[in-house]
Design an enzyme around this catalytic site. Structure first.
Site, PDB file in Angstrom:
ATOM      1  N   LYS A   1      49.309   3.857  24.909  1.00 52.82           N
ATOM      2  CA  LYS A   1      50.178   4.400  25.956  1.00 52.82           C
ATOM      3  C   LYS A   1      50.222   3.425  27.131  1.00 52.82           C
ATOM      4  O   LYS A   1      49.216   3.219  27.805  1.00 52.82           O
ATOM      5  CB  LYS A   1      49.629   5.750  26.478  1.00 52.82           C
ATOM      6  CG  LYS A   1      50.610   6.423  27.430  1.00 52.82           C
ATOM      7  CD  LYS A   1      50.005   7.546  28.227  1.00 52.82           C
ATOM      8  CE  LYS A   1      49.431   7.098  29.533  1.00 52.82           C
ATOM      9  NZ  LYS A   1      50.391   6.436  30.465  1.00 52.82           N
TER      10      LYS A   1
ATOM     11  N   GLY B   1      42.366   0.805  33.881  1.00 50.32           N
ATOM     12  CA  GLY B   1      43.040   1.503  34.960  1.00 50.32           C
ATOM     13  C   GLY B   1      42.059   1.780  36.084  1.00 50.32           C
ATOM     14  O   GLY B   1      41.025   1.107  36.204  1.00 50.32           O
ATOM     15  N   SER B   2      42.376   2.784  36.879  1.00 47.66           N
ATOM     16  CA  SER B   2      41.563   3.068  38.062  1.00 47.66           C
ATOM     17  C   SER B   2      40.244   3.743  37.694  1.00 47.66           C
ATOM     18  O   SER B   2      40.125   4.386  36.641  1.00 47.66           O
ATOM     19  CB  SER B   2      42.360   3.969  39.005  1.00 47.66           C
ATOM     20  OG  SER B   2      42.652   5.178  38.348  1.00 47.66           O
TER      21      SER B   2
ATOM     22  N   GLU C   1      37.758  -0.359  31.576  1.00 46.70           N
ATOM     23  CA  GLU C   1      37.926  -1.489  32.509  1.00 46.70           C
ATOM     24  C   GLU C   1      38.559  -0.925  33.766  1.00 46.70           C
ATOM     25  O   GLU C   1      39.735  -0.555  33.755  1.00 46.70           O
ATOM     26  CB  GLU C   1      38.838  -2.567  31.892  1.00 46.70           C
ATOM     27  CG  GLU C   1      38.316  -3.191  30.617  1.00 46.70           C
ATOM     28  CD  GLU C   1      37.034  -3.983  30.841  1.00 46.70           C
ATOM     29  OE1 GLU C   1      36.731  -4.364  31.989  1.00 46.70           O
ATOM     30  OE2 GLU C   1      36.320  -4.206  29.854  1.00 46.70           O
TER      31      GLU C   1
ATOM     32  N   CYS D   1      43.069  -6.329  39.388  1.00 44.56           N
ATOM     33  CA  CYS D   1      41.741  -5.689  39.464  1.00 44.56           C
ATOM     34  C   CYS D   1      40.723  -6.634  40.066  1.00 44.56           C
ATOM     35  O   CYS D   1      39.827  -6.220  40.781  1.00 44.56           O
ATOM     36  CB  CYS D   1      41.299  -5.244  38.080  1.00 44.56           C
ATOM     37  SG  CYS D   1      41.341  -6.573  36.870  1.00 44.56           S
TER      38      CYS D   1
ATOM     39  N   GLU E   1      39.528   0.178  47.263  1.00 40.42           N
ATOM     40  CA  GLU E   1      40.369  -0.753  46.513  1.00 40.42           C
ATOM     41  C   GLU E   1      41.804  -0.507  46.968  1.00 40.42           C
ATOM     42  O   GLU E   1      42.403   0.523  46.634  1.00 40.42           O
ATOM     43  CB  GLU E   1      40.263  -0.508  45.002  1.00 40.42           C
ATOM     44  CG  GLU E   1      41.085  -1.512  44.234  1.00 40.42           C
ATOM     45  CD  GLU E   1      41.151  -1.263  42.721  1.00 40.42           C
ATOM     46  OE1 GLU E   1      41.305  -0.107  42.307  1.00 40.42           O
ATOM     47  OE2 GLU E   1      41.062  -2.249  41.966  1.00 40.42           O
TER      48      GLU E   1
HETATM   49  P1  NAD Z   1      45.819   4.380  36.767  1.00 42.96           P
HETATM   50  O1  NAD Z   1      44.397   4.707  36.522  1.00 42.96           O
HETATM   51  O2  NAD Z   1      46.588   5.216  37.699  1.00 42.96           O
HETATM   52  O3  NAD Z   1      46.630   4.395  35.388  1.00 42.96           O
HETATM   53  C1  NAD Z   1      46.262   3.555  34.303  1.00 42.96           C
HETATM   54  C2  NAD Z   1      46.760   4.178  33.020  1.00 42.96           C
HETATM   55  O4  NAD Z   1      46.009   5.360  32.780  1.00 42.96           O
HETATM   56  C3  NAD Z   1      48.219   4.610  33.049  1.00 42.96           C
HETATM   57  O5  NAD Z   1      48.774   4.387  31.769  1.00 42.96           O
HETATM   58  C4  NAD Z   1      48.125   6.104  33.351  1.00 42.96           C
HETATM   59  O6  NAD Z   1      49.230   6.838  32.894  1.00 42.96           O
HETATM   60  C5  NAD Z   1      46.864   6.475  32.584  1.00 42.96           C
HETATM   61  N1  NAD Z   1      46.134   7.637  33.061  1.00 42.96           N
HETATM   62  C6  NAD Z   1      46.012   8.099  34.325  1.00 42.96           C
HETATM   63  N2  NAD Z   1      45.231   9.193  34.348  1.00 42.96           N
HETATM   64  C7  NAD Z   1      44.831   9.425  33.066  1.00 42.96           C
HETATM   65  C8  NAD Z   1      44.028  10.430  32.430  1.00 42.96           C
HETATM   66  N3  NAD Z   1      43.456  11.394  33.141  1.00 42.96           N
HETATM   67  N4  NAD Z   1      43.859  10.364  31.104  1.00 42.96           N
HETATM   68  C9  NAD Z   1      44.403   9.376  30.371  1.00 42.96           C
HETATM   69  N5  NAD Z   1      45.202   8.417  30.912  1.00 42.96           N
HETATM   70  C10 NAD Z   1      45.407   8.435  32.243  1.00 42.96           C
HETATM   71  O7  NAD Z   1      45.847   2.844  37.191  1.00 42.96           O
HETATM   72  P2  NAD Z   1      47.098   1.974  37.585  1.00 42.96           P
HETATM   73  O8  NAD Z   1      47.530   2.365  38.961  1.00 42.96           O
HETATM   74  O9  NAD Z   1      48.108   1.966  36.500  1.00 42.96           O
HETATM   75  O10 NAD Z   1      46.438   0.501  37.608  1.00 42.96           O
HETATM   76  C11 NAD Z   1      45.718   0.031  38.672  1.00 42.96           C
HETATM   77  C12 NAD Z   1      44.230   0.211  38.437  1.00 42.96           C
HETATM   78  O11 NAD Z   1      43.855  -0.448  37.213  1.00 42.96           O
HETATM   79  C13 NAD Z   1      43.399  -0.443  39.518  1.00 42.96           C
HETATM   80  O12 NAD Z   1      42.337   0.393  39.867  1.00 42.96           O
HETATM   81  C14 NAD Z   1      42.899  -1.728  38.850  1.00 42.96           C
HETATM   82  O13 NAD Z   1      41.712  -2.256  39.412  1.00 42.96           O
HETATM   83  C15 NAD Z   1      42.719  -1.281  37.445  1.00 42.96           C
HETATM   84  N6  NAD Z   1      42.713  -2.431  36.519  1.00 42.96           N
HETATM   85  C16 NAD Z   1      41.526  -2.840  35.999  1.00 42.96           C
HETATM   86  C17 NAD Z   1      41.480  -3.960  35.161  1.00 42.96           C
HETATM   87  C18 NAD Z   1      40.175  -4.452  34.578  1.00 42.96           C
HETATM   88  O14 NAD Z   1      40.196  -5.314  33.688  1.00 42.96           O
HETATM   89  N7  NAD Z   1      39.040  -3.949  35.023  1.00 42.96           N
HETATM   90  C19 NAD Z   1      42.663  -4.639  34.852  1.00 42.96           C
HETATM   91  C20 NAD Z   1      43.859  -4.190  35.408  1.00 42.96           C
HETATM   92  C21 NAD Z   1      43.865  -3.071  36.242  1.00 42.96           C
END
Ligand code: NAD
Length: 487
Positions: free
Chosen positions: A183, A236-237, A259, A293, A390
């Site tokens: 997804k 993601g976050s 991650e 990130c 962040e």
């Molecule tokens: P986000 O957490 O809002 O969303 C990431 C993904 O997770 C999206 O596809 C979203 O739809 C999905 N998602 C959200 N809540 C969920 C849940 N409860 N269950 C399952 N899926 C869910 O993050 P974002 O705003 O898209 O991206 C930014 C974040 O990603 C920042 O915190 C950044 O640091 C992190 N990030 C980390 C890395 C790494 O390698 N550590 C790399 C890139 C981004």
């Protein structure tokens, strides 16, 4: 051919990609282009039934293709052909990504897409080289650690580097013999759909990659809680990462790679090459407008070098000009959404209200699109909102130190530990402090990812669990079984 394009004439694939076909679906979530704020499409949302259809398709494809059981070189060959096609179709991929995301089309072609193809090849090479192990036992026994694929891996990716994050998940999972249901972010789904289509065109059995669109609460939740998804790989976050852990704990424990977010320090000593440090520090917070990130968002500099470093950074920040992601000449990215732009501004304003001094930026840019000016905040302390949170924007905080102890105290973040930068001309100090910094990646006298894909990436503390890239990412996509045979 120029890479620039007219966003209004681009044809977008809207639907879910299941069993090798795009299943058209009604859009639900309104999407706005970050570069000009225009509403231009609606993202469909896959419900529990559709996620189940994708998972069952993946299971069936694994069975009929015997993907996990074929000669590993066959998997390798398909992945190499896929990487070739990604390079050939770079312009189409780049346009599908640039329209919805913050990534300028030129940087996509020369950077994200080229690197993603390279990383898919990197993971392909593990398929026929990394496997089970014989282990030492007495000579009356034969001991083995046998590895095998999990089955269906559920991958969830963020919006900030959509193709690249998809490659990090798909490459190792498929090389290791799994099928994937992925997804992408509901804000940037189009390039990932095309990436999957290219895999099928390259000869990957249909159904091994399935892309479901939707938000986290509906589609993401249905995936992480699905009993036939054997492993979850998430980027993601930290907030979403903990919601996923909670859902997995509730619905049935399974392995997960998480991650997550970061708030990475860059520590600069006076004996460093200050010109080089200024270039690396500024690039890391300006690149993708700080929406990375590993953005090095906390600058921690030895007091005697602060003035020189600040001057050099201010010159570089002043040179930044906004431009839409569909213009081949654009270098500076917009913020992903209006909501996120206001959040950045709120954190900057709250920090200033708490005593921070804003040396540059601290405002929206005077142009179409969600652009935010590169911002440098000084006079902050460890409790300042801009130092703690962040921000995911082009906001750099600056703190000064007198000695190594103070530098390490300031570098340590209470909850994040994704990456850290260290700039010094003293090799002994570099090694000493590398041992002390609490982060999953340390860059010395440079900052940011290289093309050394063998180096794994992952977080300390709440920045994550497990690794992407490197041998670890391949191994994390296979489970192991200990076997002891009495001879
Ligand atoms: P986000 O957490 O809002 O969303 C990431 C993904 O997770 C999206 O596809 C979203 O739809 C999905 N998602 C959200 N809540 C969920 C849940 N409860 N269950 C399952 N899926 C869910 O993050 P974002 O705003 O898209 O991206 C930014 C974040 O990603 C920042 O915190 C950044 O640091 C992190 N990030 C980390 C890395 C790494 O390698 N550590 C790399 C890139 C981004």
């Amino acid at each position: 051919m120029t890479l620039s394009f007219d966003p209004d004439s681009l044809i977008l694939p809207v639907g879910h990609f299941i069993g090798g076909q795009l299943l058209p679906a009604q859009g639900v979530l309104p999407m706005h282009r970050p570069s000009d704020e225009k509403a231009y499409a609606d993202c469909p949302v896959a419900n529990v039934d559709l996620v189940d259809q994708a998972v069952q398709t993946a299971k069936a494809a694994l069975k009929t293709s015997n993907w996990g059981g074929v000669r590993p070189r066959e998997r390798l060959n398909v992945l190499h052909r896929w990487a070739d096609l990604i390079e050939q179709e770079a312009v189409t991929l780049a346009r599908l990504e640039a329209i919805s995301s913050t990534r300028p089309v030129g940087q996509l072609v020369s950077g994200d897409i080229a690197v993603s193809a390279e990383q898919i090849r990197f993971f392909a090479e593990f398929a026929d080289k990394e496997g089970s192990d014989l282990v030492p036992t007495d000579d009356a026994s034969l001991g083995m650690i046998m590895t095998e694929p999990y089955g269906v891996v559920g991958a969830i990716t963020p919006w900030n580097f959509p193709i690249n994050m998809a490659a990090w998940k798909l490459g190792p999972a498929l090389a290791a013999g799994n099928a994937v249901v992925l997804k992408p972010s509901e804000m940037t789904p189009f390039s990932t759909l095309y990436l999957a289509e290219l895999a099928v065109r390259a000869g990957m059995p249909a159904g091994l990659i399935n892309i479901v669109l939707g938000d986290g609460m509906t589609t993401g939740n249905a995936m992480t809680g699905h009993p036939d998804i054997a492993k979850v790989s998430f980027t993601g976050s930290t907030r979403a990462g903990s919601a996923i852990m909670e859902n997995i704990a509730r619905t049935g424990i399974k392995p997960m790679t998480l991650e997550l977010g970061g708030k990475s320090p860059q520590v600069v000593f006076a004996d460093a090459d200050i010109g080089k440090a200024a270039a690396a520090v500024t690039a890391s917070i300006i690149s993708n407008a700080g929406q990375a990130c590993v953005a090095g968002s906390r600058l921690i500099v030895e007091k005697s070098a602060a003035a020189e470093l600040i001057d050099a950074i201010l010159v570089k920040m002043a040179a930044v000009t906004p431009g839409p992601t569909w213009d081949a000449e654009s270098r500076y990215s917009p913020i992903i959404s209006d909501r996120q732009r206001w959040r950045i501004d709120d954190i900057v304003k709250a920090s200033v209200a708490a005593g921070a001094q804003c040396l540059t930026g601290g405002h929206f840019m005077d142009s179409e699109g969600y652009f935010y000016a590169p911002t440098l905040l000084t006079a902050v302390n460890q409790n300042s909102p801009a130092v703690i949170e962040e921000i995911f924007g082009p906001v750099l905080t600056l703190q000064t130190f007198e000695d190594e102890e103070e530098a390490m105290m300031l570098a340590d973040h209470p909850s994040y530990g994704l990456a850290a930068g260290l700039f010094t001309g003293d090799l002994s100090r570099a090694i000493r402090l590398t041992r002390r910094l609490q982060a999953g990646t340390i860059w010395v006298n440079r900052y940011g990812r290289s093309r050394d894909h063998i180096l794994p990436t992952g977080g300390y503390k709440q920045s994550g669990i497990g690794k992407d890239l490197g041998r670890e990412a391949f191994q994390a996509n296979r489970k192991s079984k200990s076997v002891l045979i009495s001879l």
